[in-house]
Write a protein that holds these residues in place. Structure first.
Motif, PDB file in Angstrom:
ATOM      1  N   VAL A   1       0.709  -1.253   0.012  1.00  0.00           N
ATOM      2  CA  VAL A   1       0.045   0.071   0.311  1.00  0.00           C
ATOM      3  C   VAL A   1       1.249   1.354   0.063  1.00  0.00           C
ATOM      4  O   VAL A   1       1.849   1.560   0.325  1.00  0.00           O
ATOM      5  CB  VAL A   1      -0.823   0.374   1.415  1.00  0.00           C
ATOM      6  N   GLY A   2       0.113   2.360  -0.777  1.00  0.00           N
ATOM      7  CA  GLY A   2       1.447   3.269  -0.613  1.00  0.00           C
ATOM      8  C   GLY A   2       0.573   4.843  -0.493  1.00  0.00           C
ATOM      9  O   GLY A   2      -0.969   5.066  -0.131  1.00  0.00           O
ATOM     10  N   ILE A   3       0.439   5.596  -0.235  1.00  0.00           N
ATOM     11  CA  ILE A   3       0.046   7.149   0.203  1.00  0.00           C
ATOM     12  C   ILE A   3       1.245   8.348  -0.083  1.00  0.00           C
ATOM     13  O   ILE A   3       2.434   7.861  -0.265  1.00  0.00           O
ATOM     14  CB  ILE A   3      -0.473   7.124   1.832  1.00  0.00           C
ATOM     15  N   HIS A   4       0.653   8.995  -0.748  1.00  0.00           N
ATOM     16  CA  HIS A   4       1.598  10.556  -1.392  1.00  0.00           C
ATOM     17  C   HIS A   4       0.643  11.702  -1.310  1.00  0.00           C
ATOM     18  O   HIS A   4      -0.210  11.915  -1.076  1.00  0.00           O
ATOM     19  CB  HIS A   4       1.231   9.978  -2.957  1.00  0.00           C
ATOM     20  N   LEU A   5       2.171  12.498  -1.040  1.00  0.00           N
ATOM     21  CA  LEU A   5       1.771  14.208  -1.070  1.00  0.00           C
ATOM     22  C   LEU A   5       1.819  13.908  -2.733  1.00  0.00           C
ATOM     23  O   LEU A   5       2.718  14.169  -3.419  1.00  0.00           O
ATOM     24  CB  LEU A   5       2.509  14.663  -0.121  1.00  0.00           C
ATOM     25  N   GLN A   6       0.837  15.042  -2.944  1.00  0.00           N
ATOM     26  CA  GLN A   6       0.685  15.483  -5.069  1.00  0.00           C
ATOM     27  C   GLN A   6       1.077  16.879  -4.988  1.00  0.00           C
ATOM     28  O   GLN A   6       0.048  17.472  -4.761  1.00  0.00           O
ATOM     29  CB  GLN A   6       0.107  14.740  -5.526  1.00  0.00           C
ATOM     30  N   VAL A   7       1.409  17.493  -6.362  1.00  0.00           N
ATOM     31  CA  VAL A   7       1.132  18.367  -7.261  1.00  0.00           C
ATOM     32  C   VAL A   7       0.675  18.277  -7.960  1.00  0.00           C
ATOM     33  O   VAL A   7       2.044  17.261  -8.600  1.00  0.00           O
ATOM     34  CB  VAL A   7       3.046  19.653  -6.339  1.00  0.00           C
ATOM     35  N   THR A   8      -0.072  19.081  -8.893  1.00  0.00           N
ATOM     36  CA  THR A   8      -0.503  18.870 -10.303  1.00  0.00           C
ATOM     37  C   THR A   8       0.328  20.536 -11.182  1.00  0.00           C
ATOM     38  O   THR A   8      -0.012  21.286 -10.539  1.00  0.00           O
ATOM     39  CB  THR A   8      -1.875  19.084 -10.231  1.00  0.00           C
TER      40      THR A   8
ATOM     41  N   GLY B   1      -2.945  18.384  -3.653  1.00  0.00           N
ATOM     42  CA  GLY B   1      -3.322  16.867  -2.459  1.00  0.00           C
ATOM     43  C   GLY B   1      -2.505  16.100  -1.930  1.00  0.00           C
ATOM     44  O   GLY B   1      -1.080  16.186  -2.084  1.00  0.00           O
ATOM     45  N   VAL B   2      -3.574  15.060  -1.660  1.00  0.00           N
ATOM     46  CA  VAL B   2      -3.179  13.719  -1.644  1.00  0.00           C
ATOM     47  C   VAL B   2      -3.030  12.364  -2.387  1.00  0.00           C
ATOM     48  O   VAL B   2      -4.505  12.657  -2.874  1.00  0.00           O
ATOM     49  CB  VAL B   2      -3.732  13.270   0.140  1.00  0.00           C
ATOM     50  N   GLY B   3      -3.078  11.388  -2.774  1.00  0.00           N
ATOM     51  CA  GLY B   3      -3.054  10.193  -3.295  1.00  0.00           C
ATOM     52  C   GLY B   3      -2.546   9.116  -2.187  1.00  0.00           C
ATOM     53  O   GLY B   3      -2.044   9.067  -1.176  1.00  0.00           O
ATOM     54  N   ALA B   4      -3.482   7.950  -2.723  1.00  0.00           N
ATOM     55  CA  ALA B   4      -3.346   6.321  -1.895  1.00  0.00           C
ATOM     56  C   ALA B   4      -3.779   5.147  -3.061  1.00  0.00           C
ATOM     57  O   ALA B   4      -4.731   6.008  -4.445  1.00  0.00           O
ATOM     58  CB  ALA B   4      -3.943   6.151  -0.662  1.00  0.00           C
ATOM     59  N   TYR B   5      -3.296   4.092  -2.876  1.00  0.00           N
ATOM     60  CA  TYR B   5      -3.054   2.492  -3.534  1.00  0.00           C
ATOM     61  C   TYR B   5      -2.476   1.830  -3.306  1.00  0.00           C
ATOM     62  O   TYR B   5      -2.573   1.592  -1.809  1.00  0.00           O
ATOM     63  CB  TYR B   5      -2.180   3.096  -5.109  1.00  0.00           C
TER      64      TYR B   5
END
Length: 237
Positions: free
Chosen positions: A36-43, A58-62
């Motif tokens: 499993v993973g979790i991210h901080l994101q910039v678009t 934002g944030v993300g997970a997978y």
């Protein structure tokens, strides 16, 4: 061009990964059958979407699951939430002569759910990967009113919303940080998503609607953006 480059990465990574996974030395650093993973994101918006909007955050997970014994071919399910426009305006409460001020907050967001195959390169301290993704995204803008001393909104409205198919891909790498039963890896990468026809509001459209006391009119067209992310990947089993 991006899809072609991603496909080329798949073709190049597969034989290298297969040879590395068969190497007994590579077996000492397994990638795990599930993680499993979790991210901080910039678009970074591109094209017409970039001309109309700014960067999003934002944030993300997978979740990632291996489909073969060598853990080269995996299935990835990816969720992300991005906010690309936010505003706060002070407005008077009607009938109070301006003695009571309220906060009008407006936010424009994108939620994406995409899935697809992910190919892992040679396992070890550094493991590159490439992913093809497809699914859908929801674009929406909502406004809420709250008192300056009470952060809970007492009125809200969705100004615009649209759901659209999304497709693209991602490339990145895992860098192992810890060993043990559940190793932790640093996850660095970039993801490109394309949306061919979607309705969304921009900061300019929201401001124009507020100043003219009119219903905001969404922009309609293609919306592409690149998401740069950094986070952690934890091997679950």
């Amino acid at each position: 061009m991006r899809i072609a480059l991603l496909s080329a990465a798949f073709l190049c990574a597969a034989p290298l990964a297969l040879s590395a996974q068969r190497d007994p030395r590579a077996a000492s650093a397994p990638s795990g059958r599930g993680s499993v993973g979790i991210h901080l994101q910039v678009t970074e918006p591109r094209g017409d979407f970039g001309a109309n909007t700014n960067n999003g955050f934002g944030v993300g997970a997978y979740v990632l699951g291996a489909l073969d014994e060598n853990k080269i071919v995996n299935l990835r399910a990816d969720f992300s939430f991005i906010s690309y426009a936010n505003s706060r305006r002070r407005i008077p409460l009607a009938g109070t002569g301006g003695l009571i001020q309220l906060d009008l907050r407006t936010s424009s967001n994108i939620a994406s759910l995409v899935v697809g195959p992910q190919l892992l390169g040679p396992s070890g301290t550094f493991t590159p990967y490439a992913t093809a993704l497809g699914g859908f995204s929801v674009f929406w803008t909502e406004s809420s009113v709250e008192g300056s001393q009470n952060q809970a909104p007492f009125a809200s409205s969705t100004n615009a919303s649209d759901a659209v198919w999304a497709y693209g891909g991602a490339v990145g790498s895992y860098i192992r940080l810890t060993k043990g039963t559940h190793p932790v890896r640093l996850d660095l990468g970039a993801r490109f998503l394309r949306h061919d026809d979607v309705r969304y509001l921009t900061a300019d459209r929201v401001r124009t609607a507020f100043e003219s006391s009119a219903t905001p009119v969404p922009v309609r067209g293609r919306a592409d953006f690149v998401t740069y992310y950094v986070g952690a990947n934890i091997i679950a089993f």
